[in-house]
Write a protein that holds these residues in place. Structure first.
Motif, PDB file in Angstrom:
ATOM      1  N   ASP A  12      72.239 -17.725   3.557  1.00  0.00           N
ATOM      2  CA  ASP A  12      71.223 -17.951   2.527  1.00  0.00           C
ATOM      3  C   ASP A  12      71.114 -19.432   2.192  1.00  0.00           C
ATOM      4  O   ASP A  12      70.013 -19.976   2.050  1.00  0.00           O
ATOM      5  N   TYR A  14      71.931 -21.994   4.122  1.00  0.00           N
ATOM      6  CA  TYR A  14      71.340 -22.706   5.255  1.00  0.00           C
ATOM      7  C   TYR A  14      69.819 -22.556   5.258  1.00  0.00           C
ATOM      8  O   TYR A  14      69.081 -23.517   5.511  1.00  0.00           O
ATOM      9  N   LEU A  15      69.333 -21.343   4.981  1.00  0.00           N
ATOM     10  CA  LEU A  15      67.893 -21.091   4.998  1.00  0.00           C
ATOM     11  C   LEU A  15      67.190 -21.821   3.854  1.00  0.00           C
ATOM     12  O   LEU A  15      66.077 -22.336   4.029  1.00  0.00           O
ATOM     13  N   PHE A  18      67.045 -25.369   4.910  1.00  0.00           N
ATOM     14  CA  PHE A  18      66.028 -25.492   5.959  1.00  0.00           C
ATOM     15  C   PHE A  18      64.646 -25.641   5.325  1.00  0.00           C
ATOM     16  O   PHE A  18      63.885 -26.562   5.638  1.00  0.00           O
ATOM     17  N   THR A  19      64.306 -24.740   4.399  1.00  0.00           N
ATOM     18  CA  THR A  19      63.013 -24.777   3.716  1.00  0.00           C
ATOM     19  C   THR A  19      62.845 -26.068   2.925  1.00  0.00           C
ATOM     20  O   THR A  19      61.796 -26.722   2.982  1.00  0.00           O
ATOM     21  N   LEU A  44      66.713 -18.573  16.113  1.00  0.00           N
ATOM     22  CA  LEU A  44      66.915 -17.781  14.902  1.00  0.00           C
ATOM     23  C   LEU A  44      66.205 -16.430  14.978  1.00  0.00           C
ATOM     24  O   LEU A  44      66.806 -15.384  14.709  1.00  0.00           O
ATOM     25  N   ASN A 147      61.478 -18.145   5.306  1.00  0.00           N
ATOM     26  CA  ASN A 147      62.943 -18.140   5.344  1.00  0.00           C
ATOM     27  C   ASN A 147      63.554 -17.262   4.258  1.00  0.00           C
ATOM     28  O   ASN A 147      64.616 -16.666   4.453  1.00  0.00           O
ATOM     29  N   LYS A 148      62.884 -17.158   3.120  1.00  0.00           N
ATOM     30  CA  LYS A 148      63.379 -16.268   2.064  1.00  0.00           C
ATOM     31  C   LYS A 148      63.353 -14.827   2.539  1.00  0.00           C
ATOM     32  O   LYS A 148      64.310 -14.061   2.331  1.00  0.00           O
ATOM     33  N   LEU A 150      63.379 -13.841   5.686  1.00  0.00           N
ATOM     34  CA  LEU A 150      64.376 -13.677   6.756  1.00  0.00           C
ATOM     35  C   LEU A 150      65.762 -13.470   6.162  1.00  0.00           C
ATOM     36  O   LEU A 150      66.551 -12.662   6.667  1.00  0.00           O
ATOM     37  N   GLY A 151      66.045 -14.191   5.080  1.00  0.00           N
ATOM     38  CA  GLY A 151      67.335 -14.021   4.414  1.00  0.00           C
ATOM     39  C   GLY A 151      67.521 -12.606   3.898  1.00  0.00           C
ATOM     40  O   GLY A 151      68.607 -12.030   4.006  1.00  0.00           O
ATOM     41  N   LEU A 170      73.159 -21.047  12.828  1.00  0.00           N
ATOM     42  CA  LEU A 170      72.706 -21.931  11.755  1.00  0.00           C
ATOM     43  C   LEU A 170      73.739 -23.008  11.446  1.00  0.00           C
ATOM     44  O   LEU A 170      73.400 -24.167  11.187  1.00  0.00           O
TER      45      LEU A 170
END
Length: 243
Positions: A12, A14-15, A18-19, A44, A147-148, A150-151, A170
């Motif tokens: 979470d 890492y994502l 990333f964002t 990913l 990304n949220k 995907l988490g 990641l």
């Protein structure tokens, strides 16, 4: 906290990072990061969905509209974008239909690198259906991802091995970025003849950058405006050409 929860928590983070990094770079007018993000997306999304995605440039003609990533085996194409507005969204769908990609691919996914905005897309439902003309099904709950989202999908995984693979991917991606980044201190003066040590500072930096090029073919040089980033980069490139 058990191992599974620990890995999910770090995934979470890492994502989110990333964002945030995409938003920060785009706000500064640095859009090259979006292209680099496409390569990260390949690994990913393959791990999350079990796809066999490749960069579209390796399969289709360069800069093929509406398509960045392709999985010919599963009939999936993905557009990767940092733009969450409806204009980009509609453009992608129109180009997908115009190029008749529905004859080969039965699923189109739009991966938004920043934040998905459900409220915006709800107003375009009728227009979307009209554009697609029943050729493929499309629902933004599943076909538009960020990304949220995907988490949230990853957090629902039970398979510890799959979670571990995503975590390792990641972790390696962000370690590579951090290892290749050099932040110049704000009080560094590479040009002032008054300091008397500008030559030593320059030589030290060049040596550090050259060392990073031994481990990676990408090195990020950061610092405030006017500090001498361009001059340092030219010096390093001159050394690389002579290798």
């Amino acid at each position: 906290m058990d191992r599974r929860q620990l890995m999910l928590s770090e995934i979470d983070n890492y994502l989110v990072e990333f964002t945030g990094h995409i938003k920060q770079q785009n706000a500064a007018g640095k859009y090259d990061i979006n292209k680099l993000a496409e390569n990260r997306a390949v690994g990913l999304l393959n791990l999350i969905y079990g796809y066999k995605l490749e960069n579209a440039n390796n399969i289709l003609q360069n800069n093929f509209p509406a398509v960045d990533l392709v999985d010919a085996h599963n009939g999936v194409v993905i557009q990767v974008t940092a733009t969450s507005g409806t204009d980009k969204f509609i453009y992608t769908l129109e180009k997908f239909m115009e190029n008749k990609l529905y004859n080969t691919y039965n699923q189109l996914i739009i991966y938004i690198l920043t934040d998905k905005q459900d409220s915006i897309y709800k107003s375009t439902v009728e227009k979307i259906q009209k554009i697609l003309d029943g050729k493929i099904s499309f629902d933004f709950k599943t076909n538009v991802i960020d990304n949220k989202g995907l988490g949230a999908i990853i957090n629902g995984f039970i398979n510890i091995k799959q979670i571990g693979s995503i975590h390792k991917f990641l972790e390696n991606e962000f370690k590579a970025v951090k290892d290749s980044k050099i932040e110049l201190p704000q009080d560094l003066n590479l040009f002032s003849s008054n300091t008397g040590n500008d030559f030593i500072e320059r030589t030290s930096l060049i040596e550090e950058i050259n060392a990073k090029f031994q481990r990676s073919n990408i090195v990020l040089l950061h610092g405030i405006s006017g500090i001498g980033k361009t001059a340092i980069a030219k010096s390093v490139l001159g050394n690389l050409k002579s290798w």
